[in-house]
Design a protein around this motif. Sequence first.
Motif, short mmCIF file in Angstrom:
data_model
loop_
_atom_site.label_atom_id
_atom_site.label_comp_id
_atom_site.label_asym_id
_atom_site.label_seq_id
_atom_site.Cartn_x
_atom_site.Cartn_y
_atom_site.Cartn_z
N PRO A 189 0.33 -5.82 -18.00
CA PRO A 189 0.61 -5.64 -16.57
C PRO A 189 -0.38 -6.36 -15.68
CG PRO A 189 0.84 -3.56 -17.74
CD PRO A 189 0.25 -4.54 -18.72
N TRP A 190 0.16 -6.96 -14.59
CA TRP A 190 -0.69 -7.64 -13.62
C TRP A 190 -1.47 -6.63 -12.81
CZ3 TRP A 190 3.79 -10.88 -11.08
CH2 TRP A 190 4.35 -11.72 -12.04
N ASP A 191 -0.89 -5.46 -12.59
CA ASP A 191 -1.48 -4.44 -11.73
C ASP A 191 -2.02 -3.33 -12.61
OD1 ASP A 191 -1.80 -2.26 -9.82
OD2 ASP A 191 -0.70 -3.52 -8.43
N SER A 192 -3.12 -2.73 -12.19
CA SER A 192 -3.79 -1.75 -13.05
C SER A 192 -3.11 -0.38 -13.06
CB SER A 192 -5.25 -1.57 -12.60
OG SER A 192 -5.30 -1.14 -11.24
N ARG B 180 0.86 -1.18 0.00
CA ARG B 180 0.00 0.00 0.00
C ARG B 180 0.90 1.23 0.00
NH1 ARG B 180 -4.66 1.43 4.51
NH2 ARG B 180 -5.68 3.09 3.32
N ARG B 181 0.76 2.06 -1.01
CA ARG B 181 1.70 3.16 -1.20
C ARG B 181 1.49 4.28 -0.18
NH1 ARG B 181 0.19 0.80 -5.71
NH2 ARG B 181 -1.68 2.05 -5.94
N LYS C 294 -5.72 4.14 -6.83
CA LYS C 294 -5.32 2.86 -7.41
C LYS C 294 -4.94 3.01 -8.87
CE LYS C 294 -7.98 -0.19 -4.35
NZ LYS C 294 -9.11 -1.15 -4.26
N ARG C 295 -5.71 3.82 -9.61
CA ARG C 295 -5.42 4.00 -11.04
C ARG C 295 -4.14 4.80 -11.26
NH1 ARG C 295 -11.09 4.85 -11.22
NH2 ARG C 295 -10.76 7.11 -11.22
N MET C 296 -3.90 5.78 -10.41
CA MET C 296 -2.71 6.64 -10.51
C MET C 296 -2.53 7.18 -11.92
SD MET C 296 0.09 4.99 -7.96
CE MET C 296 0.87 6.59 -7.84
N ALA C 297 -3.61 7.67 -12.51
CA ALA C 297 -3.56 8.17 -13.89
C ALA C 297 -3.79 9.68 -13.97
CB ALA C 297 -4.61 7.45 -14.73
#
Length: 519
Positions: A244-247, A71-72, A155-158
């Motif tokens: 990628p495994w992570d989104s 968890r960042r 979570k998306r960090m976009a």
Amino acid sequence: MTSRPGSRGRIVMLVDNAVNGDSRVQKEARSAADAGWDVILLGKSPGKSEQHWLLGGAQVRLLKVPSPMQRRRHEYRRAFLRAPLAYRPGPLAAYRKQKMKAWRADLSIRLIQANEKGSALSKARLVPERVGAKAASRWVGVRLRRTHALEQRRKRMASPLDRFTTAFWKRVMGERAWRRLDPYLLDLDLAYGKVIDELKPDLIHANDFRMLGIGARAVVRARAAKRDVKLVWDAHEFLPGIKPWDSHPRWHIAQCLHELSYSKYADAVTTVSATLADMLVERHGLAETPEVVLNAPDAEISPEQAAEPVPDLRELCGIGPDVPLSVYSGSAAPQRGLDIMVESLPQLPDMHVAFIVLRPKSPYMTGLAQRAEELGVADRVHILPYVPHYQVVSFLATADLGAIPIHHWPNHEIALITKFFEYSHARLPFVVSDVKTMGDMVAQTGQGEVFKAEDVADYIRAVKKVLADPKKYREVYDRPGLLDQWTWEAQAAALDEVYTRLLPGSKRVSVERATEVTV
């Protein structure tokens, strides 16, 4: 901790999974132990406790991996500017939601009790509190929605800010930026590293990109302690080309930087195809072309394995020997293209389909089952669990064809994957999408038909062509030497040569030579 007496040396193998379901690492560990090495295979426990068992002569240890850094950091802080109404990270949001539910539930009981008493005054006294509870619940609902939206954005960090900070750390730290972008890699290193150091291996065999860094860091520590440890990196795929495994976008960037940081520490590299070997040389500037170790099945199995009864595929599907059956065995995900096998069934009225997958109840497989219901073909779709890797070939052999309908992804283009060899040893005709390496091989050998990926009509054409003359495709496997080169025994010998080259004092003594010396 020293190697067991009489061994050729200690090999610690690393894998980023729970071992079960990963036939490649299981075969690597078992065959290396059979060749006289002291083998400990370290994997990741799916639960909260360590697990241990034997795999032939190899030890398997699944380690606990605490992951507080998964968890960042920003997920622990409030976002006053981005989401001022969101609750602070932690249990407060769930507490507020539950408290509102409890308050309103309690008011309902009190209202029922007031009605039973017939007291107008008691009911009137509850009105302000009921109004307040309703208003408070709406306010909490607003804050919960803002909290959920913030969690999804994080979570998306976009967002522009996320993209800026990702670029900033990459620019400032270069290859070392993986520490900021995916600190979970450090969680893994802390869990595996201390065990590796205690085991004092002569050689570390790191499977895939995450374990490369863990193995390299263990080598650095060992050499600082005046112990010479060799590192073999087993590259299963071309990391820049994977889905990628992570989104969130930082994950893939972090893995690529991590791999680039530690590939230089590998004393030898092995991989799954000649095409990938050449790509790794170009990307990492390797001094030598990696040794190709194919994901081929065992030609022979142990007496204990042979004694285990093999499930009957057709019996599990509830069909007889004359019913057409296509099979897919392996990982299940959208990019594997399994939907085409279901979508084709209305136009293949006699065909049954069997999916042999690790998680039959996964969301993806559940979605395929629902689609089969919609098409009215659910009775012809069979979703089954994995069998042990040494039973796969025999288990599949009663099918009429093996399908590999994968989509065009960079990594799908470059490898002959495990199921390719399993289908071949099961002597199944192929129906494979036109990904480059496997499509070219099937076209070259004549062991099946190639269709255009994601094209249902072309898939149906290929299936019908195979079913029209299956004997033609099966006869390909009678060619001398074709299947012999696609056995794990041949691959294990190549892998053992890599180990022996790195540890020349460990050369295996033949039985004949050992007898001569004894005499």
